[in-house]
Design an enzyme around this catalytic site. Structure first.
Site, PDB file in Angstrom:
ATOM      1  N   HIS A 197     -45.434  32.851 -16.585  1.00 15.98           N
ATOM      2  CA  HIS A 197     -46.896  32.841 -16.589  1.00 15.98           C
ATOM      3  C   HIS A 197     -47.489  31.445 -16.354  1.00 15.98           C
ATOM      4  O   HIS A 197     -48.386  31.017 -17.081  1.00 15.98           O
ATOM      5  CB  HIS A 197     -47.432  33.416 -17.894  1.00 15.98           C
ATOM      6  N   TYR A 252     -49.058  36.832 -10.178  1.00 21.21           N
ATOM      7  CA  TYR A 252     -48.875  37.165 -11.586  1.00 21.21           C
ATOM      8  C   TYR A 252     -47.403  37.511 -11.846  1.00 21.21           C
ATOM      9  O   TYR A 252     -46.832  38.324 -11.124  1.00 21.21           O
ATOM     10  CB  TYR A 252     -49.789  38.337 -11.911  1.00 21.21           C
ATOM     11  N   HIS A 253     -46.824  36.884 -12.875  1.00 13.80           N
ATOM     12  CA  HIS A 253     -45.419  37.109 -13.258  1.00 13.80           C
ATOM     13  C   HIS A 253     -44.420  36.480 -12.304  1.00 13.80           C
ATOM     14  O   HIS A 253     -43.361  37.061 -12.034  1.00 13.80           O
ATOM     15  CB  HIS A 253     -45.115  38.611 -13.453  1.00 13.80           C
ATOM     16  N   TYR A 273     -48.074  36.051 -25.160  1.00 13.93           N
ATOM     17  CA  TYR A 273     -48.821  35.103 -24.315  1.00 13.93           C
ATOM     18  C   TYR A 273     -49.199  33.834 -25.061  1.00 13.93           C
ATOM     19  O   TYR A 273     -50.028  33.059 -24.605  1.00 13.93           O
ATOM     20  CB  TYR A 273     -50.091  35.718 -23.711  1.00 13.93           C
TER      21      TYR A 273
HETATM   22 CU   LIG Z   1     -47.566  39.072 -18.356  1.00 21.37          CU
END
Ligand SMILES: [Cu+2]
Ligand SMILES: *[C@@H]1O[C@H](CO)[C@@H](O)[C@H](O)[C@H]1NC(C)=O
Ligand SMILES: *[C@@H]1O[C@H](CO)[C@@H](O)[C@H](O)[C@H]1NC(C)=O
Ligand SMILES: *[C@@H]1O[C@H](CO)[C@@H](O)[C@H](O)[C@H]1NC(C)=O
Length: 702
Positions: free
Chosen positions: A644, A545-546, A330
């Site tokens: 992301h 998300y994603h 991340y």
């Molecule tokens: Cu992720």
């Protein structure tokens, strides 16, 4: 006499004891198609062992049994007993075992898409009802999942439900529940998802499409894996493919898997193939991604947190890169004005905290830690702590090897990459953090940011938007708050279009990882001239998300993904996953600029050729157009990579002064490699009315 009889007994005993569950039909499958176009597969000489819900005697044939199943609003599977002429409608909730047995034929609902699959177009024959407020189309065997404004019982048919919708002020969508004769007037302000479900019929008021005003979404593109991350393959003079990747699993993740599932999607031919990349021993889930000067893509960290993989578009292969000095997941990364790559943060994997910057130099193929590029100043104040606080920095490589960090922290910073690195504060962007907000450099030194939330998860998303203007490194940035978006969006995606407007798609009202609750289906377009937003057409699938979005060379935008279920360790079962939020698919959005005001397709300007497809910053370039029409403008948009809500590769650099001579336009490229970062760019021509050409790809070198 004795011998054959014993054998026969043995065979019988075996047949009784050993029931081998089938996973494919051992005989040739035939199809029964009902009046709506719904299809039932018939597998002869097999049985489904398990609870029967209702058995009907004296049914003449397998087809007649299929017809009974079709007529029953909830029947998904049935078994026809050919010897007793009984049709068994099986219990939908029961566990059924499929076995060979010549006495029975198995009938199963076998549409193009299985029950629950999200659709964007009706796949059955529609019927229509015309009332006072217009025509209502009924798509059988489908549901609109989402809130109802009103529920009416005792409604006899879908036509009666359509009539009721017509009579209800504001009703544009309704769902008829065939099993209990109920008409649901849907709440059109809620997120409504159209999905396969035999029990319901979906009724929608027919409204003329207005792509010139609101753009248009394609049908759903089904993919073999979830596009958690994706990049356009840098190829010149034309791009045609996108590489999409997830984790060691294509729909699941967990642990350091040592390999990654990829899909190769060619939007020109529509072909998709899948492959596992294992030669770099790198599970690339949740990485940093940056495009190098020569078009190679460096993918760093993630589930295998110290590892790096380098994709070479010329050979279409991956090579293991050197490990980072710090294990990261991340983090984000950006290419620099000198062609190196800077990364920072990433406590999601590989340990917590202290994840100061480091630099990859492609010339020496090495990483160097920068102790002075301290991460602490850019932390958000997340309620889950450091694990989330150094995630997804909004990084922009800029002049003289500098990096501008625009968010998601409330303060902005300049990172220096000379020597052991440095950092100074630039400005305060906002009073709150904006984790997983969109951010994009849509013009030279102009960064639009919008949405995000204070915390990564379980946090109310913002509608807020800002324009940050940067000039010289280490000088204060200027932040201007602009109009809010119509929708609050955490986990949305932003893409700059060739004309400098910014398309924002997806995201949800409250950040909740692995959910689609209150997803914003409508796209929004930011106009940097008026500094306002316009709400555009709605996608069929929630993208949270994603999820990713990427600009394609024809000026359309691919939007895909969302989900990927955590299963603890490599290869573990997905039995406990909510598969309804896994979206192994995408849709392509065609923005309004590709339509004439009468909604027909606009005529594009055509780039016939470019004087060179690879050149240094500051070079002179001439472009030959297909016609001598005047008023053509040009822009460069760097080819993107996304995961992301981060796409540090994309940026748009408009071309200033041009000189025209007949069909030829000449201009000089930006000479500062911090503005015109090295790498591959789409070169777009825009007509005098703002219609983009299909881009040619050019490589910018140092
Ligand atoms: Cu992720
Ligand atoms: C329709 O099928 C369901 C099983 O899906 C069953 O429970 C129900 O009894 C059937 N209804 C009729 C009228 O046969
Ligand atoms: C570029 O950065 C270096 C290292 O920080 C600095 O010494 C130099 O003065 C900068 N050059 C310009 C033109 O700003
Ligand atoms: C580009 O063209 C201009 C005008 O013809 C000329 O002055 C300049 O030297 C050229 N630059 C390069 C890098 O060739």
């Amino acid at each position: 006499m004795f011998f054959p009889r014993a054998l026969k007994a043995l065979a019988l005993a075996l047949q009784l004891r050993v029931t081998i569950a089938l996973d494919t039909c051992p005989t040739a499958v035939t199809t029964y198609t009902d009046g709506t176009g719904a299809q039932y597969a018939i597998c002869a000489d097999t049985d489904l062992q398990g609870t029967t819900a209702v058995a009907t005697q004296n049914v003449a044939s397998t087809a007649a049994c299929a017809q009974l199943c079709s007529a029953n609003s909830t029947c998904i599977r049935a078994v026809y007993d050919t010897s007793r002429k009984v049709c068994h409608i099986k219990d939908t909730a029961a566990t059924l075992t499929w076995v060979s047995n010549t006495r029975y034929d198995v009938i199963s609902l076998n549409n193009q898409f299985s029950e629950g699959t999200v659709i964007a177009r009706c796949v059955f024959s529609e019927t229509s009802y015309t009332g006072a407020r217009g025509t209502f189309q009924t798509c059988p065997g489908t549901d609109l999942q989402g809130a109802s404004a009103r529920i009416v019982t005792g409604v006899a048919s879908s036509a009666a439900c359509a009539k009721l919708c017509d009579a209800t002020s504001g009703c544009d969508k309704a769902v008829f529940d065939k099993s209990v004769s109920v008409c649901h007037i849907k709440d059109t302000t809620a997120m409504l998802i159209w999905a396969m479900n035999k029990r319901y019929d979906v009724i929608q008021r027919k409204v003329a499409a207005t792509p010139a005003a609101t753009g248009q979404w394609s049908d759903i593109i089904r993919l073999p894996i979830i596009p958690v991350a994706a990049y356009v393959v840098p190829e010149s003079p034309d791009t045609s493919r996108m590489l999409i990747f997830a984790a060691w699993g294509g729909t699941t993740f967990g642990g350091a898997g040592g390999e990654t599932q990829f899909a190769d999607y060619n939007w020109k031919t529509g072909t998709v193939s899948q492959k596992t990349i294992s030669n770099t021993n790198h599970d690339m889930f949740c990485p940093g991604i940056s495009q190098l000067e020569d078009g190679r893509i460096i993918i760093t960290g993630g589930s295998d947190a110290e590892k790096t993989s380098i994709y070479n578009p010329k050979t279409n292969t991956f090579a293991r890169g050197p490990d980072m000095k710090v294990a990261r997941g991340y983090q984000s990364s950006t290419t620099l004005s000198d062609g190196r790559v800077f990364t920072i943060g990433g406590s999601y994997s590989g340990g917590y905290g202290g994840k100061d910057g480091e630099i990859y130099d492609p010339a020496t193929n090495t990483w160097t830690f920068l102790a002075g590029a301290e991460v602490d100043v850019m932390l958000t104040d997340d309620h889950e702590g450091i694990w989330r606080e150094d995630n997804h920095g909004w990084l922009y490589g800029w002049k003289n090897g500098s990096v501008f960090q625009a968010g998601p922290s409330r303060t902005q910073h300049w990172y220096g990459t000379a020597g052991t690195g440095s950092v100074v504060q630039a400005a305060t962007r906002d009073t709150d953090d904006a984790m997983c907000g969109i951010n994009v450099m849509y013009d030279v030194g102009k960064i639009l940011s919008a949405g995000g939330a204070s915390d990564y998860d379980a946090s109310t998303a913002w509608k807020t938007a800002h324009i940050t203007t940067i000039g010289e490194p280490n000088q204060g940035s200027t932040v201007e708050k602009v109009s809010d978006m119509a929708y609050a969006r955490a986990f949305g995606n932003g893409v700059v279009l060739p004309d400098g407007t910014v398309l924002v798609t997806g995201g949800q009202k409250v950040a909740h990882v692995f959910t689609d609750t209150d997803g914003a289906l409508a796209a929004e377009l930011f106009n940097p001239t008026t500094k306002t937003w316009k709400t555009l057409a709605s996608a069929a699938v929630a993208r949270n998300y994603h999820s990713v979005s990427l600009l394609l060379p024809d000026g359309t935008v691919f939007s895909g993904g969302g989900g990927l279920c955590y299963v603890g360790s490599k290869g573990a079962s997905d039995a406990a996953c909510n598969l309804a939020v896994n979206h192994a698919d995408g849709q392509i959005f065609t923005p309004p600029y590709l339509f004439n005001s009468d909604n027909t397709a606009a005529t594009r300007p055509v780039i016939s050729s470019v004087s060179s497809y690879s050149m240094r910053v500051g070079s002179n370039l001439s472009v030959t157009m297909g016609s001598a029409a005047g008023g053509v403008k040009f822009s460069l948009v760097r080819i993107g990579s996304a995961t992301h809500s981060i796409n540090t590769d994309q940026r748009r650099i408009p071309i200033g002064t041009t000189t025209q001579s007949g069909t030829q336009y000449s201009f000089t490229l930006e000479k500062d490699s911090g503005i015109l970062l090295p790498g591959y760019y789409y070169l777009f021509a825009l007509s005098s009315t703002g219609v983009p050409s299909v881009a040619k790809t050019i490589q910018i070198t140092l």
